[in-house]
Design a protein around this motif. Structure first.
Motif, short mmCIF file in Angstrom:
data_model
loop_
_atom_site.label_atom_id
_atom_site.label_comp_id
_atom_site.label_asym_id
_atom_site.label_seq_id
_atom_site.Cartn_x
_atom_site.Cartn_y
_atom_site.Cartn_z
N TYR A 233 1.41 -7.75 5.21
CA TYR A 233 1.78 -6.95 4.04
C TYR A 233 3.28 -7.10 3.78
N ALA A 234 3.65 -7.00 2.50
CA ALA A 234 5.07 -7.10 2.14
C ALA A 234 5.81 -5.81 2.49
N GLY A 235 5.06 -4.71 2.50
CA GLY A 235 5.67 -3.42 2.81
C GLY A 235 4.74 -2.30 2.41
N VAL A 236 5.22 -1.08 2.58
CA VAL A 236 4.42 0.08 2.17
C VAL A 236 5.32 1.14 1.53
N ASN A 237 4.74 1.86 0.60
CA ASN A 237 5.37 3.10 0.14
C ASN A 237 4.83 4.22 1.01
N VAL A 238 5.63 5.25 1.15
CA VAL A 238 5.29 6.32 2.07
C VAL A 238 5.41 7.64 1.33
N THR A 239 4.36 8.44 1.44
CA THR A 239 4.44 9.77 0.83
C THR A 239 4.16 10.83 1.88
N LEU A 240 3.98 12.07 1.43
CA LEU A 240 3.82 13.17 2.37
C LEU A 240 2.67 12.92 3.32
N PRO A 241 2.76 13.24 4.58
CA PRO A 241 3.88 13.93 5.25
C PRO A 241 4.73 12.97 6.09
N GLU B 84 -1.77 -7.09 -4.70
CA GLU B 84 -2.84 -6.10 -4.52
C GLU B 84 -2.23 -4.88 -3.87
N TYR B 85 -2.54 -3.72 -4.42
CA TYR B 85 -1.93 -2.48 -3.93
C TYR B 85 -3.01 -1.44 -3.72
N GLU B 86 -3.04 -0.85 -2.53
CA GLU B 86 -4.09 0.13 -2.22
C GLU B 86 -3.48 1.40 -1.63
N ALA C 59 0.84 -1.20 0.00
CA ALA C 59 0.00 0.00 0.00
C ALA C 59 0.87 1.24 0.00
N VAL C 60 0.25 2.37 -0.32
CA VAL C 60 0.91 3.66 -0.11
C VAL C 60 0.19 4.36 1.04
N ASN D 65 -0.78 -1.85 -9.60
CA ASN D 65 -1.75 -2.88 -10.01
C ASN D 65 -1.65 -3.18 -11.50
N GLU D 66 -1.37 -2.16 -12.30
CA GLU D 66 -1.16 -2.39 -13.75
C GLU D 66 0.04 -3.30 -13.98
#
Ligand code: ATR
Length: 271
Positions: A56-64, A33-35, A6-7, A22-23
């Motif tokens: 979960y395998a991990g997460v992307n992290v965005t602001l903040p 699956e990515y949400e 996920a992000v 997902n694409e």
């Protein structure tokens, strides 16, 4: 078993990451699956630990959350250490491993579409000293980098962090700095939808110069329009966004992202 990722951001509904990942999962036939999960700052750590517990395998992290993400990790690579920020947290054996792939995304902006194989720039000017500037500067150093920021003290702190090849400058030094520069990177919020435009004259730059704007909404900023009028190379913020996802996809799946350039062109065509 489906691999989940996920992000996390706030706000995050506008994020293109679920679509991109997902694409790519579909394209390579990977069961992923990515949400996007809207995560207010006070819920960040708890959300990370809950998703890790849920497998979960991990997460992307965005602001903040990029700075907190770095401090939360059990292991950090060099890019995370130097930037003090992470945009990828991998969950392995109950531990959190932090990476920062924004530098890799920015590196792709340096590959010129108009001049494939052009040599790398030698005099770089980076505008801004906020969170978006660190991975850009980290990627460019030890090359010479001139950092100009409205609040010079922040540019000075970055220059000190990234070492002697960086220098800090006042905003009004930009015209002087641009003389003969062959790379300009805007990492400020100027030019974003709802913000003032970045009003600088690019004419003093080298005729071979490349202008990178990491803003992607709008995609065609006034800065990039001016650069094109002058015949300079340009790279937009979507390039960085799509290509920072490539190392994350590899980390999640063990597979190469199938078609980043196609994804980028498709997103550009929609903007
Ligand atoms: P982020 O961490 O998300 O990049 P930020 O820390 O607020 O966000 O950084 C935004 C950048 O845009 C900063 O370099 C900021 O300059 P200051 O450090 O002086 O605040 C820059 N910026 C924002 N509005 C600006 C303006 N009107 N003129 C010049 N620079 C501006």
């Amino acid at each position: 078993m489906v691999m989940k990722a996920a992000v996390l951001g706030h706000p995050v509904s506008q994020s293109l990451s679920p679509r991109i990942f997902n694409e790519w999962f579909d394209a390579v036939g990977f069961p992923g699956e990515y949400e996007a999960i809207d995560t207010p700052p006070d819920a960040f750590e708890e959300t990370v630990r809950r998703l890790m517990a849920e497998g979960y395998a991990g997460v992307n992290v965005t602001l903040p959350h990029k700075n907190v993400a770095a401090s939360l990790a059990d292991f950090r690579n060099k890019a995370v250490e130097r930037c003090g920020a992470a945009n990828l947290l991998l969950f392995r054996s109950g531990k959190i491993i932090a990476d920062n792939t924004d530098g890799a995304g920015f590196a792709r902006c340096l590959v010129r579409r108009d001049k494939p194989g052009a040599s790398l720039p030698s005099k770089a000017v980076v505008l801004g000293a906020g969170g978006a500037a660190s991975p850009v500067i980290n990627q460019l150093t030890p090359q010479r980098v001139h950092i100009a920021n409205r609040t010079k003290a922040k540019a000075e702190a970055l220059a000190e962090n990234f070492g002697p090849s960086c220098s800090a400058h006042d905003w009004d030094e930009i015209p002087e700095l641009l003389k003969g520069a062959d790379l300009l990177v805007n990492t400020t919020s100027l030019g974003m939808k709802g913000q003032p435009t970045l009003d600088i004259d690019l004419a003093p730059m080298s005729p071979d110069a490349l202008v990178v704007d990491i803003v992607y909404a709008p995609l065609q900023t006034e800065l990039l329009k001016q650069a094109r009028k002058l015949g300079l190379g340009t790279s937009n913020g979507l390039t960085m966004l799509v290509y920072q996802a490539v190392p994350s996809f590899l980390a999640y799946t063990g597979l190469r992202a199938p078609s980043p350039e196609k994804t980028l062109r498709a997103l550009e065509a929609e903007k």
